[in-house]
Scaffold this motif. Structure first.
Motif, PDB file in Angstrom:
ATOM      1  N   GLY A   1      16.064  -2.851   7.059  1.00 64.09           N
ATOM      2  CA  GLY A   1      15.188  -3.238   5.822  1.00 64.09           C
ATOM      3  C   GLY A   1      14.666  -4.435   5.689  1.00 64.09           C
ATOM      4  O   GLY A   1      14.651  -5.053   6.382  1.00 64.09           O
ATOM      5  N   CYS A   2      13.546  -3.873   4.269  1.00 66.68           N
ATOM      6  CA  CYS A   2      12.600  -5.459   4.487  1.00 66.68           C
ATOM      7  C   CYS A   2      12.427  -5.278   3.130  1.00 66.68           C
ATOM      8  O   CYS A   2      12.407  -4.804   2.733  1.00 66.68           O
ATOM      9  N   THR A   3      11.901  -6.108   2.534  1.00 67.09           N
ATOM     10  CA  THR A   3      11.520  -6.962   1.452  1.00 67.09           C
ATOM     11  C   THR A   3      10.221  -6.373   1.367  1.00 67.09           C
ATOM     12  O   THR A   3       9.631  -7.079   1.867  1.00 67.09           O
ATOM     13  N   MET A   4       9.642  -5.625   0.191  1.00 66.00           N
ATOM     14  CA  MET A   4       7.824  -5.142   0.853  1.00 66.00           C
ATOM     15  C   MET A   4       7.332  -4.788  -0.180  1.00 66.00           C
ATOM     16  O   MET A   4       7.854  -3.967  -1.506  1.00 66.00           O
ATOM     17  N   THR A   5       5.921  -4.351  -0.630  1.00 67.45           N
ATOM     18  CA  THR A   5       5.279  -4.464  -1.759  1.00 67.45           C
ATOM     19  C   THR A   5       4.892  -2.831  -1.172  1.00 67.45           C
ATOM     20  O   THR A   5       4.978  -2.591  -0.272  1.00 67.45           O
ATOM     21  N   ASN A   6       5.271  -1.894  -2.561  1.00 67.45           N
ATOM     22  CA  ASN A   6       4.516  -0.667  -1.969  1.00 67.45           C
ATOM     23  C   ASN A   6       3.195  -0.579  -1.296  1.00 67.45           C
ATOM     24  O   ASN A   6       3.374   0.297  -0.213  1.00 67.45           O
ATOM     25  N   MET A   7       1.936  -1.068  -1.892  1.00 62.81           N
ATOM     26  CA  MET A   7       1.266  -1.036  -0.338  1.00 62.81           C
ATOM     27  C   MET A   7       0.958  -1.243   0.741  1.00 62.81           C
ATOM     28  O   MET A   7       1.011  -0.311   1.481  1.00 62.81           O
ATOM     29  N   ASP A   8       2.152  -2.445   0.861  1.00 67.02           N
ATOM     30  CA  ASP A   8       2.222  -2.470   2.856  1.00 67.02           C
ATOM     31  C   ASP A   8       3.752  -1.993   3.409  1.00 67.02           C
ATOM     32  O   ASP A   8       3.432  -1.437   4.497  1.00 67.02           O
ATOM     33  N   ALA A   9       4.299  -1.054   1.587  1.00 64.08           N
ATOM     34  CA  ALA A   9       4.533  -0.206   2.928  1.00 64.08           C
ATOM     35  C   ALA A   9       4.488   1.405   3.264  1.00 64.08           C
ATOM     36  O   ALA A   9       4.774   2.068   4.050  1.00 64.08           O
ATOM     37  N   LEU A  10       3.595   1.398   2.506  1.00 62.54           N
ATOM     38  CA  LEU A  10       2.489   2.439   2.972  1.00 62.54           C
ATOM     39  C   LEU A  10       2.013   2.059   4.438  1.00 62.54           C
ATOM     40  O   LEU A  10       1.687   2.877   5.155  1.00 62.54           O
ATOM     41  N   THR A  11       0.873   1.104   4.091  1.00 59.27           N
ATOM     42  CA  THR A  11       0.145   0.462   5.063  1.00 59.27           C
ATOM     43  C   THR A  11       0.351  -0.094   6.123  1.00 59.27           C
ATOM     44  O   THR A  11       0.404   0.130   7.514  1.00 59.27           O
ATOM     45  N   ILE A  12       1.487  -0.660   6.349  1.00 59.83           N
ATOM     46  CA  ILE A  12       2.527  -0.872   7.959  1.00 59.83           C
ATOM     47  C   ILE A  12       3.211  -0.218   7.886  1.00 59.83           C
ATOM     48  O   ILE A  12       3.413   0.859   9.539  1.00 59.83           O
ATOM     49  N   PRO A  13       4.697  -0.231   8.122  1.00 60.47           N
ATOM     50  CA  PRO A  13       5.685   1.099   8.128  1.00 60.47           C
ATOM     51  C   PRO A  13       4.994   2.412   8.477  1.00 60.47           C
ATOM     52  O   PRO A  13       5.538   3.093   9.310  1.00 60.47           O
ATOM     53  N   ALA A  14       5.592   3.231   7.330  1.00 58.59           N
ATOM     54  CA  ALA A  14       5.063   4.492   6.802  1.00 58.59           C
ATOM     55  C   ALA A  14       3.933   4.840   7.794  1.00 58.59           C
ATOM     56  O   ALA A  14       3.810   6.276   8.927  1.00 58.59           O
ATOM     57  N   THR A  15       2.262   4.567   7.683  1.00 54.80           N
ATOM     58  CA  THR A  15       1.057   4.581   7.955  1.00 54.80           C
ATOM     59  C   THR A  15       1.705   4.210  10.139  1.00 54.80           C
ATOM     60  O   THR A  15       1.112   4.447  10.900  1.00 54.80           O
ATOM     61  N   GLY A  16       2.675   3.118  10.190  1.00 58.40           N
ATOM     62  CA  GLY A  16       2.915   2.797  11.764  1.00 58.40           C
ATOM     63  C   GLY A  16       3.349   4.216  12.650  1.00 58.40           C
ATOM     64  O   GLY A  16       4.757   4.109  13.608  1.00 58.40           O
ATOM     65  N   GLY A  17       3.941   5.639  11.739  1.00 62.84           N
ATOM     66  CA  GLY A  17       5.002   6.121  11.868  1.00 62.84           C
ATOM     67  C   GLY A  17       6.917   6.457  11.781  1.00 62.84           C
ATOM     68  O   GLY A  17       7.938   6.755  11.909  1.00 62.84           O
ATOM     69  N   VAL A  18       6.964   5.487  11.016  1.00 68.50           N
ATOM     70  CA  VAL A  18       7.873   4.544  10.836  1.00 68.50           C
ATOM     71  C   VAL A  18       8.911   5.709   9.018  1.00 68.50           C
ATOM     72  O   VAL A  18       7.889   4.875   8.293  1.00 68.50           O
ATOM     73  N   ASP A  19       9.621   6.445   9.078  1.00 72.47           N
ATOM     74  CA  ASP A  19       9.938   6.980   8.057  1.00 72.47           C
ATOM     75  C   ASP A  19      11.060   6.382   6.902  1.00 72.47           C
ATOM     76  O   ASP A  19      12.317   5.934   7.921  1.00 72.47           O
ATOM     77  N   SER A  20      10.366   5.839   5.883  1.00 75.38           N
ATOM     78  CA  SER A  20      10.632   4.438   5.125  1.00 75.38           C
ATOM     79  C   SER A  20      11.200   5.092   3.524  1.00 75.38           C
ATOM     80  O   SER A  20      10.796   5.858   3.241  1.00 75.38           O
ATOM     81  N   THR A  21      12.472   4.777   3.094  1.00 74.84           N
ATOM     82  CA  THR A  21      12.926   4.649   1.990  1.00 74.84           C
ATOM     83  C   THR A  21      12.798   3.632   1.383  1.00 74.84           C
ATOM     84  O   THR A  21      13.545   2.696   1.216  1.00 74.84           O
ATOM     85  N   ALA A  22      12.046   3.777  -0.046  1.00 71.86           N
ATOM     86  CA  ALA A  22      11.993   2.783  -0.831  1.00 71.86           C
ATOM     87  C   ALA A  22      13.454   2.589  -1.845  1.00 71.86           C
ATOM     88  O   ALA A  22      13.539   3.687  -3.241  1.00 71.86           O
ATOM     89  N   LEU A  23      14.429   1.962  -1.326  1.00 72.01           N
ATOM     90  CA  LEU A  23      15.439   2.224  -2.057  1.00 72.01           C
ATOM     91  C   LEU A  23      16.154   1.816  -3.407  1.00 72.01           C
ATOM     92  O   LEU A  23      16.896   1.993  -3.970  1.00 72.01           O
TER      93      LEU A  23
END
Length: 354
Positions: A86-108
């Motif tokens: 897991g990692c602390t990050m903004t909503n924009m970076d969550a979309l543009t880095i892990p999610a766009t990179g194919g890593v299924d991520s959950t904003a817990l």
């Protein structure tokens, strides 16, 4: 014959001794979370240092380690590459880095939104319209550029009306101190330093777009599905920590003083940063926000900005390339849901069922 009997007796005694010993403790599942210094994420540091995190991890039979990474974007990249759960990050970076990179991520945990922690500074007189035809220094393709785009949009302008000068966050305040740089966009604590510049003022802040720049704790979705106890422990620790740091009691002041020192400021400076951070201080507050319609509309706006700036990957046909799941409905490609906002664990916290 005697030696054989002795061996049998010895074996029997050893076996009996083993049976009489407590069973060896099973190895606890261990999870690593990356974080970086920011007012809204400092509670995680306090949770770890105070023992609150360990208490909740022990309750669910796991071990959780928060690891500070000095370079924020590097922390997100390391999470994306599988170095952290897991990692602390903004909503924009969550979309543009892990999610766009194919890593299924959950904003817990949707911990807060910037409520003045990000701002646009200008020397001399003027407002947003004064930026037309001017150069503006900021960290390119960050939430600072998103803030600028929204500010221009609200004034009937667009990014085509200005020139963005990419500047490392560590250099922004120094650049603003030079005669050549008239305007910058940045976040606290850099913003607070920039405000000390004579003959300068803030012309727009994130308080004017409430709920759009979100600060999250993101966890790998596969990990969370396999280990819901991780989500429960993190959620429980988060809200106990928020409860411990609020108010003017001696323990709360001591906790905030610790966080202030860890983030390189004093209590007054840290409290000023917290004042510009809208912390969802209770599970119910978080639940009300996460269950509302704004998450979906905000993420659509973020996705459209990201696509426009090429942040959704070279193969992105449009802004909907990455699917986003929210409690009030989904947006984007249903076959490529990679960023999920969940209310599962905060519901348990609100109902005191963690």
């Amino acid at each position: 014959m005697i030696k054989a009997c002795q061996r049998l007796l010895l074996s029997a005694l050893c076996f009996a001794a083993l049976l009489s010993q407590p069973a060896l403790a099973a190895v606890k599942p261990t999870f690593k979370i990356a974080w970086s210094i920011y007012a809204g994420w400092m509670p995680w540091d306090y949770a770890q240092q105070s023992g609150i995190l360990k208490k909740w991890a022990d309750k669910y039979g796991i071990t959780i380690q928060f690891v500070q990474v000095n370079d924020y974007i590097e922390s997100v990249n390391q999470y994306t590459s599988g170095g952290f759960d897991g990692c602390t990050m903004t909503n924009m970076d969550a979309l543009t880095i892990p999610a766009t990179g194919g890593v299924d991520s959950t904003a817990l945990i949707v911990g807060d939104y910037s409520n003045g922690n990000d701002g646009i500074m200008l020397k001399g007189k003027g407002d947003i319209t004064s930026l037309k035809g001017q150069s503006i220094n900021l960290v390119e393709l960050s939430v600072s550029q998103y803030l600028l785009a929204r500010a221009l949009e609200k004034s009937g302008m667009s990014e085509k009306d200005v020139t963005v000068v990419n500047t490392a966050d560590a250099d922004l305040v120094a650049a603003f101190n030079t005669p050549q740089v008239k305007s910058i966009v940045t976040w606290n604590p850099l913003l607070a330093e920039a405000k000390k510049q004579p003959d300068s003022h803030e012309i727009f802040s994130s308080a004017q777009i409430p709920g759009e720049i979100l600060d999250l704790l993101v966890v790998n979705s596969k990990t969370l599905t396999a280990h819901p106890e991780l989500g429960k422990a993190l959620t429980g620790a988060w809200y106990e920590t928020l409860n411990a740091i609020k108010g003017n009691g001696s323990d709360a002041v001591k906790a905030r003083t610790f966080m202030a020192q860890e983030s390189g400021t004093d209590l007054k400076g840290f409290d000023q940063q917290l004042a510009a951070t809208y912390l969802f201080s209770s599970p119910q507050q978080t639940l009300d926000f996460v269950s509302g319609a704004q998450i979906k509309t905000t993420m659509q706006s973020v996705a459209e900005f990201s696509f426009k700036h090429g942040l959704l990957g070279d193969g992105a046909a449009d802004a909907t390339t990455v699917g986003i799941t929210t409690p009030t409905g989904n947006w984007g490609n249903p076959a490529n849901q990679k960023l999920r906002f969940t209310d599962e664990f905060v519901k348990l916290a609100a109902a005191n069922k963690l």
